[in-house]
Design a protein around this motif. Structure first.
Motif, PDB file in Angstrom:
ATOM      1  N   HIS A   1      68.549   3.480  58.874  1.00  0.00           N
ATOM      2  CA  HIS A   1      67.376   2.725  58.441  1.00  0.00           C
ATOM      3  C   HIS A   1      67.617   1.225  58.605  1.00  0.00           C
ATOM      4  O   HIS A   1      66.753   0.488  59.077  1.00  0.00           O
ATOM      5  CB  HIS A   1      67.053   3.073  56.995  1.00  0.00           C
ATOM      6  CG  HIS A   1      65.741   2.569  56.516  1.00  0.00           C
ATOM      7  ND1 HIS A   1      65.376   2.634  55.206  1.00  0.00           N
ATOM      8  CD2 HIS A   1      64.692   1.983  57.153  1.00  0.00           C
ATOM      9  CE1 HIS A   1      64.169   2.105  55.052  1.00  0.00           C
ATOM     10  NE2 HIS A   1      63.747   1.701  56.228  1.00  0.00           N
ATOM     11  N   LEU A   2      68.810   0.776  58.251  1.00  0.00           N
ATOM     12  CA  LEU A   2      69.151  -0.635  58.444  1.00  0.00           C
ATOM     13  C   LEU A   2      69.133  -0.984  59.930  1.00  0.00           C
ATOM     14  O   LEU A   2      68.597  -2.024  60.331  1.00  0.00           O
ATOM     15  CB  LEU A   2      70.514  -0.950  57.836  1.00  0.00           C
ATOM     16  CG  LEU A   2      70.980  -2.396  57.983  1.00  0.00           C
ATOM     17  CD1 LEU A   2      70.022  -3.357  57.279  1.00  0.00           C
ATOM     18  CD2 LEU A   2      72.391  -2.549  57.433  1.00  0.00           C
ATOM     19  N   PHE A   3      69.694  -0.114  60.763  1.00  0.00           N
ATOM     20  CA  PHE A   3      69.694  -0.336  62.209  1.00  0.00           C
ATOM     21  C   PHE A   3      68.262  -0.496  62.724  1.00  0.00           C
ATOM     22  O   PHE A   3      67.977  -1.360  63.544  1.00  0.00           O
ATOM     23  CB  PHE A   3      70.395   0.828  62.910  1.00  0.00           C
ATOM     24  CG  PHE A   3      70.543   0.651  64.391  1.00  0.00           C
ATOM     25  CD1 PHE A   3      71.557  -0.134  64.898  1.00  0.00           C
ATOM     26  CD2 PHE A   3      69.673   1.275  65.264  1.00  0.00           C
ATOM     27  CE1 PHE A   3      71.701  -0.309  66.271  1.00  0.00           C
ATOM     28  CE2 PHE A   3      69.808   1.107  66.637  1.00  0.00           C
ATOM     29  CZ  PHE A   3      70.831   0.321  67.136  1.00  0.00           C
ATOM     30  N   GLU A   4      67.355   0.341  62.229  1.00  0.00           N
ATOM     31  CA  GLU A   4      65.944   0.239  62.628  1.00  0.00           C
ATOM     32  C   GLU A   4      65.410  -1.151  62.338  1.00  0.00           C
ATOM     33  O   GLU A   4      64.680  -1.736  63.132  1.00  0.00           O
ATOM     34  CB  GLU A   4      65.118   1.285  61.882  1.00  0.00           C
ATOM     35  CG  GLU A   4      63.618   1.136  62.072  1.00  0.00           C
ATOM     36  CD  GLU A   4      62.859   1.130  60.767  1.00  0.00           C
ATOM     37  OE1 GLU A   4      62.023   0.223  60.593  1.00  0.00           O
ATOM     38  OE2 GLU A   4      63.086   2.019  59.932  1.00  0.00           O
ATOM     39  N   HIS A   5      65.798  -1.706  61.192  1.00  0.00           N
ATOM     40  CA  HIS A   5      65.282  -3.014  60.787  1.00  0.00           C
ATOM     41  C   HIS A   5      65.846  -4.162  61.610  1.00  0.00           C
ATOM     42  O   HIS A   5      65.191  -5.187  61.760  1.00  0.00           O
ATOM     43  CB  HIS A   5      65.592  -3.267  59.309  1.00  0.00           C
ATOM     44  CG  HIS A   5      64.591  -2.680  58.383  1.00  0.00           C
ATOM     45  ND1 HIS A   5      63.775  -3.443  57.596  1.00  0.00           N
ATOM     46  CD2 HIS A   5      64.269  -1.392  58.118  1.00  0.00           C
ATOM     47  CE1 HIS A   5      62.995  -2.667  56.880  1.00  0.00           C
ATOM     48  NE2 HIS A   5      63.285  -1.401  57.170  1.00  0.00           N
ATOM     49  N   VAL A   6      67.059  -4.041  62.121  1.00  0.00           N
ATOM     50  CA  VAL A   6      67.701  -5.183  62.768  1.00  0.00           C
ATOM     51  C   VAL A   6      67.843  -5.055  64.287  1.00  0.00           C
ATOM     52  O   VAL A   6      68.318  -5.981  64.928  1.00  0.00           O
ATOM     53  CB  VAL A   6      69.085  -5.488  62.147  1.00  0.00           C
ATOM     54  CG1 VAL A   6      68.949  -5.834  60.678  1.00  0.00           C
ATOM     55  CG2 VAL A   6      70.056  -4.351  62.340  1.00  0.00           C
ATOM     56  N   LEU A   7      67.430  -3.928  64.869  1.00  0.00           N
ATOM     57  CA  LEU A   7      67.642  -3.744  66.303  1.00  0.00           C
ATOM     58  C   LEU A   7      66.894  -4.763  67.155  1.00  0.00           C
ATOM     59  O   LEU A   7      67.464  -5.361  68.059  1.00  0.00           O
ATOM     60  CB  LEU A   7      67.253  -2.337  66.753  1.00  0.00           C
ATOM     61  CG  LEU A   7      67.370  -2.123  68.272  1.00  0.00           C
ATOM     62  CD1 LEU A   7      68.830  -2.154  68.701  1.00  0.00           C
ATOM     63  CD2 LEU A   7      66.723  -0.830  68.696  1.00  0.00           C
ATOM     64  N   HIS A   8      65.611  -4.947  66.907  1.00  0.00           N
ATOM     65  CA  HIS A   8      64.835  -5.811  67.792  1.00  0.00           C
ATOM     66  C   HIS A   8      65.278  -7.268  67.688  1.00  0.00           C
ATOM     67  O   HIS A   8      65.185  -7.879  66.631  1.00  0.00           O
ATOM     68  CB  HIS A   8      63.335  -5.684  67.500  1.00  0.00           C
ATOM     69  CG  HIS A   8      62.743  -4.495  68.149  1.00  0.00           C
ATOM     70  ND1 HIS A   8      62.360  -3.379  67.437  1.00  0.00           N
ATOM     71  CD2 HIS A   8      62.499  -4.220  69.444  1.00  0.00           C
ATOM     72  CE1 HIS A   8      61.894  -2.478  68.273  1.00  0.00           C
ATOM     73  NE2 HIS A   8      61.967  -2.951  69.491  1.00  0.00           N
ATOM     74  N   ARG A   9      65.763  -7.763  68.795  1.00  0.00           N
ATOM     75  CA  ARG A   9      66.194  -9.160  68.879  1.00  0.00           C
ATOM     76  C   ARG A   9      64.984 -10.069  68.714  1.00  0.00           C
ATOM     77  O   ARG A   9      63.915  -9.785  69.232  1.00  0.00           O
ATOM     78  CB  ARG A   9      66.823  -9.409  70.240  1.00  0.00           C
ATOM     79  CG  ARG A   9      68.057  -8.611  70.521  1.00  0.00           C
ATOM     80  CD  ARG A   9      68.433  -8.648  71.977  1.00  0.00           C
ATOM     81  NE  ARG A   9      68.370  -9.975  72.537  1.00  0.00           N
ATOM     82  CZ  ARG A   9      69.283 -10.497  73.339  1.00  0.00           C
ATOM     83  NH1 ARG A   9      70.338  -9.785  73.674  1.00  0.00           N
ATOM     84  NH2 ARG A   9      69.158 -11.691  73.821  1.00  0.00           N
ATOM     85  N   GLN A  10      65.156 -11.183  68.019  1.00  0.00           N
ATOM     86  CA  GLN A  10      64.022 -12.074  67.767  1.00  0.00           C
ATOM     87  C   GLN A  10      63.449 -12.631  69.066  1.00  0.00           C
ATOM     88  O   GLN A  10      62.234 -12.771  69.190  1.00  0.00           O
ATOM     89  CB  GLN A  10      64.418 -13.207  66.818  1.00  0.00           C
ATOM     90  CG  GLN A  10      63.226 -13.987  66.290  1.00  0.00           C
ATOM     91  CD  GLN A  10      62.244 -13.112  65.523  1.00  0.00           C
ATOM     92  OE1 GLN A  10      62.627 -12.382  64.632  1.00  0.00           O
ATOM     93  NE2 GLN A  10      60.975 -13.185  65.874  1.00  0.00           N
ATOM     94  N   ASP A  11      64.300 -12.928  70.057  1.00  0.00           N
ATOM     95  CA  ASP A  11      63.771 -13.452  71.317  1.00  0.00           C
ATOM     96  C   ASP A  11      62.892 -12.409  72.009  1.00  0.00           C
ATOM     97  O   ASP A  11      61.873 -12.744  72.615  1.00  0.00           O
ATOM     98  CB  ASP A  11      64.891 -13.927  72.242  1.00  0.00           C
ATOM     99  CG  ASP A  11      65.904 -12.846  72.593  1.00  0.00           C
ATOM    100  OD1 ASP A  11      66.134 -11.925  71.776  1.00  0.00           O
ATOM    101  OD2 ASP A  11      66.491 -12.924  73.692  1.00  0.00           O
ATOM    102  N   VAL A  12      63.250 -11.142  71.888  1.00  0.00           N
ATOM    103  CA  VAL A  12      62.445 -10.076  72.482  1.00  0.00           C
ATOM    104  C   VAL A  12      61.143  -9.902  71.709  1.00  0.00           C
ATOM    105  O   VAL A  12      60.068  -9.793  72.306  1.00  0.00           O
ATOM    106  CB  VAL A  12      63.240  -8.755  72.540  1.00  0.00           C
ATOM    107  CG1 VAL A  12      62.353  -7.598  72.947  1.00  0.00           C
ATOM    108  CG2 VAL A  12      64.422  -8.889  73.494  1.00  0.00           C
ATOM    109  N   VAL A  13      61.225  -9.907  70.393  1.00  0.00           N
ATOM    110  CA  VAL A  13      60.014  -9.784  69.573  1.00  0.00           C
ATOM    111  C   VAL A  13      59.045 -10.912  69.916  1.00  0.00           C
ATOM    112  O   VAL A  13      57.851 -10.677  70.128  1.00  0.00           O
ATOM    113  CB  VAL A  13      60.368  -9.811  68.061  1.00  0.00           C
ATOM    114  CG1 VAL A  13      59.119  -9.935  67.205  1.00  0.00           C
ATOM    115  CG2 VAL A  13      61.151  -8.561  67.687  1.00  0.00           C
TER     116      VAL A  13
ATOM    117  N   GLY B   1      61.284  -3.733  80.175  1.00  0.00           N
ATOM    118  CA  GLY B   1      62.482  -4.507  80.482  1.00  0.00           C
ATOM    119  C   GLY B   1      63.011  -5.230  79.254  1.00  0.00           C
ATOM    120  O   GLY B   1      64.224  -5.260  79.003  1.00  0.00           O
ATOM    121  N   LEU B   2      62.112  -5.792  78.460  1.00  0.00           N
ATOM    122  CA  LEU B   2      62.522  -6.466  77.226  1.00  0.00           C
ATOM    123  C   LEU B   2      63.078  -5.471  76.207  1.00  0.00           C
ATOM    124  O   LEU B   2      64.068  -5.744  75.532  1.00  0.00           O
ATOM    125  CB  LEU B   2      61.346  -7.240  76.636  1.00  0.00           C
ATOM    126  CG  LEU B   2      60.969  -8.507  77.407  1.00  0.00           C
ATOM    127  CD1 LEU B   2      59.617  -9.028  76.957  1.00  0.00           C
ATOM    128  CD2 LEU B   2      62.045  -9.577  77.225  1.00  0.00           C
TER     129      LEU B   2
END
Length: 128
Positions: free
Chosen positions: A30-42, A77-78
């Motif tokens: 669950h923690l991994f789900e929250h932190v996976l997306h890199r802010q630059d990608v988001v 790609g992102l």
């Protein structure tokens, strides 16, 4: 599959053929789900008008992106960059630990969640 760490997983359970004990702490997926997306990608994906969402179930993590079809190649790609080159900012991890704990606490305060949890415990060989 790490077989550990769902949104509402009990911290300890008896090992079974399908669910051996693992070194992963409860809630790690669950923690991994929250932190996976890199802010630059988001920022890049949302800058194109896309919508991102994610959820953690008992057995899976789901990532969802809704966007216009002409952005498919760029957005995939992102997303691949996120999966292949994750960056876990320590400050983000600490903040999201608190969010995950709060989400689980709020969810388990619901009577429906208690009924669902107890039903799963009766159906399967370990707590969910």
């Amino acid at each position: 599959f790490v077989r550990a760490g769902s949104a509402d997983e009990a911290p300890a359970y008896a090992a079974s053929p399908l669910y051996p004990r693992t070194p992963f702490p409860s809630g790690s997926a669950h923690l991994f789900e929250h932190v996976l997306h890199r802010q630059d990608v988001v920022d890049a994906v949302e800058g194109r008008g896309a919508r991102l969402n994610a959820s953690t179930g008992y057995e899976t993590i789901q990532y969802e992106m809704a966007f216009n079809r002409e952005d498919l190649a760029d957005n995939l790609g992102l997303h691949a960059k996120t999966v292949l080159q994750p960056l876990f900012d320590p400050a983000l991890v600490e903040r999201e630990k608190k969010n995950v704990i709060n989400e689980c606490s709020e969810r388990m305060a619901s009577p429906d969640a208690e009924v669902y949890s107890r039903t799963l415990e009766l159906l399967f060989d370990r707590p969910h």
